[in-house]
Design an enzyme around this catalytic site. Structure first.
Site, PDB file in Angstrom:
ATOM      1  N   SER A  87       0.812  -1.228   0.000  1.00 13.47           N
ATOM      2  CA  SER A  87       0.000   0.000   0.000  1.00 13.47           C
ATOM      3  C   SER A  87       0.836   1.264   0.000  1.00 13.47           C
ATOM      4  O   SER A  87       0.288   2.359   0.087  1.00 13.47           O
ATOM      5  CB  SER A  87      -0.899   0.040   1.238  1.00 13.47           C
ATOM      6  OG  SER A  87      -1.691  -1.107   1.297  1.00 13.47           O
ATOM      7  N   THR A 189      -1.078   1.887   4.384  1.00 10.85           N
ATOM      8  CA  THR A 189      -0.593   3.263   4.416  1.00 10.85           C
ATOM      9  C   THR A 189       0.151   3.576   5.705  1.00 10.85           C
ATOM     10  O   THR A 189      -0.337   3.259   6.794  1.00 10.85           O
ATOM     11  CB  THR A 189      -1.815   4.202   4.339  1.00 10.85           C
ATOM     12  OG1 THR A 189      -2.412   4.025   3.065  1.00 10.85           O
ATOM     13  CG2 THR A 189      -1.443   5.647   4.546  1.00 10.85           C
ATOM     14  N   THR A 207       1.369   6.765   0.839  1.00  8.32           N
ATOM     15  CA  THR A 207       0.514   5.652   0.381  1.00  8.32           C
ATOM     16  C   THR A 207       0.534   5.505  -1.134  1.00  8.32           C
ATOM     17  O   THR A 207       0.845   6.464  -1.855  1.00  8.32           O
ATOM     18  CB  THR A 207      -0.953   5.898   0.822  1.00  8.32           C
ATOM     19  OG1 THR A 207      -1.729   4.723   0.588  1.00  8.32           O
ATOM     20  CG2 THR A 207      -1.577   7.056   0.083  1.00  8.32           C
ATOM     21  N   ARG A 217      -7.531   8.981  -9.121  1.00  7.86           N
ATOM     22  CA  ARG A 217      -8.054   9.087  -7.745  1.00  7.86           C
ATOM     23  C   ARG A 217      -6.945   9.498  -6.771  1.00  7.86           C
ATOM     24  O   ARG A 217      -5.846   8.975  -6.782  1.00  7.86           O
ATOM     25  CB  ARG A 217      -8.631   7.736  -7.333  1.00  7.86           C
ATOM     26  CG  ARG A 217      -9.296   7.721  -5.944  1.00  7.86           C
ATOM     27  CD  ARG A 217      -8.349   7.245  -4.874  1.00  7.86           C
ATOM     28  NE  ARG A 217      -9.015   7.041  -3.583  1.00  7.86           N
ATOM     29  CZ  ARG A 217      -8.367   6.768  -2.462  1.00  7.86           C
ATOM     30  NH1 ARG A 217      -7.057   6.683  -2.467  1.00  7.86           N
ATOM     31  NH2 ARG A 217      -9.017   6.587  -1.339  1.00  7.86           N
ATOM     32  N   THR A 240      -5.404   6.142   8.413  1.00  3.92           N
ATOM     33  CA  THR A 240      -5.311   5.095   7.404  1.00  3.92           C
ATOM     34  C   THR A 240      -6.713   4.545   7.174  1.00  3.92           C
ATOM     35  O   THR A 240      -7.599   4.736   8.003  1.00  3.92           O
ATOM     36  CB  THR A 240      -4.360   3.968   7.837  1.00  3.92           C
ATOM     37  OG1 THR A 240      -4.271   2.987   6.796  1.00  3.92           O
ATOM     38  CG2 THR A 240      -4.830   3.276   9.110  1.00  3.92           C
ATOM     39  N   GLY A 241      -6.880   3.852   6.053  1.00  4.61           N
ATOM     40  CA  GLY A 241      -8.201   3.291   5.758  1.00  4.61           C
ATOM     41  C   GLY A 241      -8.845   3.992   4.582  1.00  4.61           C
ATOM     42  O   GLY A 241      -8.152   4.658   3.802  1.00  4.61           O
TER      43      GLY A 241
HETATM   44  N1  ASP Z   1      -6.008   6.153   3.231  1.00  7.05           N
HETATM   45  C1  ASP Z   1      -5.451   5.605   2.027  1.00  7.05           C
HETATM   46  C2  ASP Z   1      -6.220   6.125   0.859  1.00  7.05           C
HETATM   47  O1  ASP Z   1      -7.438   6.197   0.930  1.00  7.05           O
HETATM   48  C3  ASP Z   1      -5.453   4.137   1.941  1.00  7.05           C
HETATM   49  C4  ASP Z   1      -5.020   3.346   3.129  1.00  7.05           C
HETATM   50  O2  ASP Z   1      -4.865   3.849   4.223  1.00  7.05           O
HETATM   51  O3  ASP Z   1      -4.845   2.148   2.943  1.00  7.05           O
HETATM   52  O4  ASP Z   1      -5.629   6.382  -0.155  1.00  7.05           O
END
Ligand code: ASP
Length: 330
Positions: A87, A189, A207, A217, A240-241
């Site tokens: 990631s 991330t 990330t 995106r 993160t997320g």
């Molecule tokens: N927050 C990151 C994103 O949406 C992805 C992740 O944390 O895995 O790009």
């Protein structure tokens, strides 16, 4: 002869002065709560997920009396260079057209900030973000412009799509279904924030974004206040997320503002997660978001929507990984 009113006024003023004095003193001298294992809670560094290699790299700098900014950059670079971290940086999973596109940001103790979005072919976007902060009049550079700037700064152009990531993309194309994975391999991330021995705070986030995202995106990670935020008077936070949920609630900024109002970092991160669940109940149920936070006294907090979020904390000579509590049970 001083009137009673004047006396009262003077007493009040003296009282206010004393309070201000205590507050000033408190800013610099540890209270009992500021001490763990016989040493102050600072320096300290916290990172999303089990990024202990990253916190170790940051600690090397912090324990030598270095600057939090250098520490968070060094930490983020560890995750960026790791081909097994799918990631972040090199080895990151591509978008649905097979492009590895990177987002990163950094912020220092003075409130300076730098960021790159949709950057391709550069292994260390966090360092490019730092150059944006230090060498340009801007905060964000994006896409081809960010790449051009990175190359002009001497960063090498590299292929970041590893064989493994390419195979995962080929496998994904069979169904071509975009479905963000909760806790994807519990290795995601990197959001990393630190307070150094001089109690300077900094943060960084890096990330490759959501795997198989649409071309173009950009998520929360490079957006100051969403993926990461620092206010040296207060504290710092990182996320993160599912970035879309963090973007729509400006989670990291919210956490720092909650700490400014006196909340413990743990209560502040809980507030940001609850805000997501309150505003976007359906999406919150089906996705993961996790936050980490640190205040200028080295107290920390971590919380997520779903179970399974963990974080690394290096403090008082110990580099440990912890499970974060979560809003929902599975
Ligand atoms: N927050 C990151 C994103 O949406 C992805 C992740 O944390 O895995 O790009």
């Amino acid at each position: 002869m001083p009137s009673r009113r004047l006396f009262l006024k003077n007493t009040l003023l003296a009282g206010t002065g004393m309070l201000a004095g205590i507050e000033l003193w408190r800013q610099w001298l540890p209270f009992p709560d500021d001490v763990v294992g016989g040493s102050t809670r600072w320096p300290a560094v916290i990172a999303t997920w089990d990024n202990r290699k990253a916190t170790a790299a940051a600690w090397q700098i912090l324990s030598a009396g270095g600057r939090a900014l250098d520490a968070v950059e060094a930490g983020a670079r560890v995750a960026e260079a790791d081909p097994n971290d799918t990631s972040v940086g090199y080895g990151g999973l591509p978008d649905r057209d097979g492009n590895v596109t990177l987002d990163a940001c950094i912020m220092d103790e003075f409130g300076n900030a730098g960021s790159v979005t949709y950057l391709q072919h550069i292994k260390h976007p966090v360092s490019v973000a730092r150059r944006v902060m230090e060498k340009t009049p801007h905060v964000i550079l994006s896409g081809d412009g960010a790449l051009e700037f990175a190359l002009s700064e001497g960063f090498p152009k590299e292929n970041l799509l590893t064989e493994e990531a390419r195979r995962a993309w080929e496998a994904w194309k069979v169904k071509s279904e975009y479905r963000p994975v909760i806790n994807s391999e519990r290795h995601d991330t990197i959001g990393i924030v630190a307070v150094d021995a001089q109690r300077r705070l900094s943060g960084a986030c890096s990330t490759s974004g959501m795997a198989f995202k649409m071309r173009g995106r950009v998520g929360d990670s490079p957006i100051i206040g969403a993926g990461m935020f620092v206010d040296n008077e207060v504290g710092a936070a990182a996320a993160t997320g599912l970035g879309e949920l963090v973007l729509k609630t400006l989670g990291s900024f919210l956490i720092v503002e909650e700490m400014r109002r006196g909340k413990h970092p743990q209560k502040a991160v809980e507030k940001a997660i609850r805000r997501i669940a309150q505003k976007y109940p359906q999406q919150a149920r089906e996705n993961q978001v996790g936050f980490v936070a640190l205040d200028r006294r080295g107290r920390h907090g971590a919380f997520s929507l779903q179970p399974g979020f963990n974080y690394a904390l290096f403090q008082a000579e110990q580099n440990l990984v912890f499970e974060a509590a979560s809003l929902f049970a599975r």
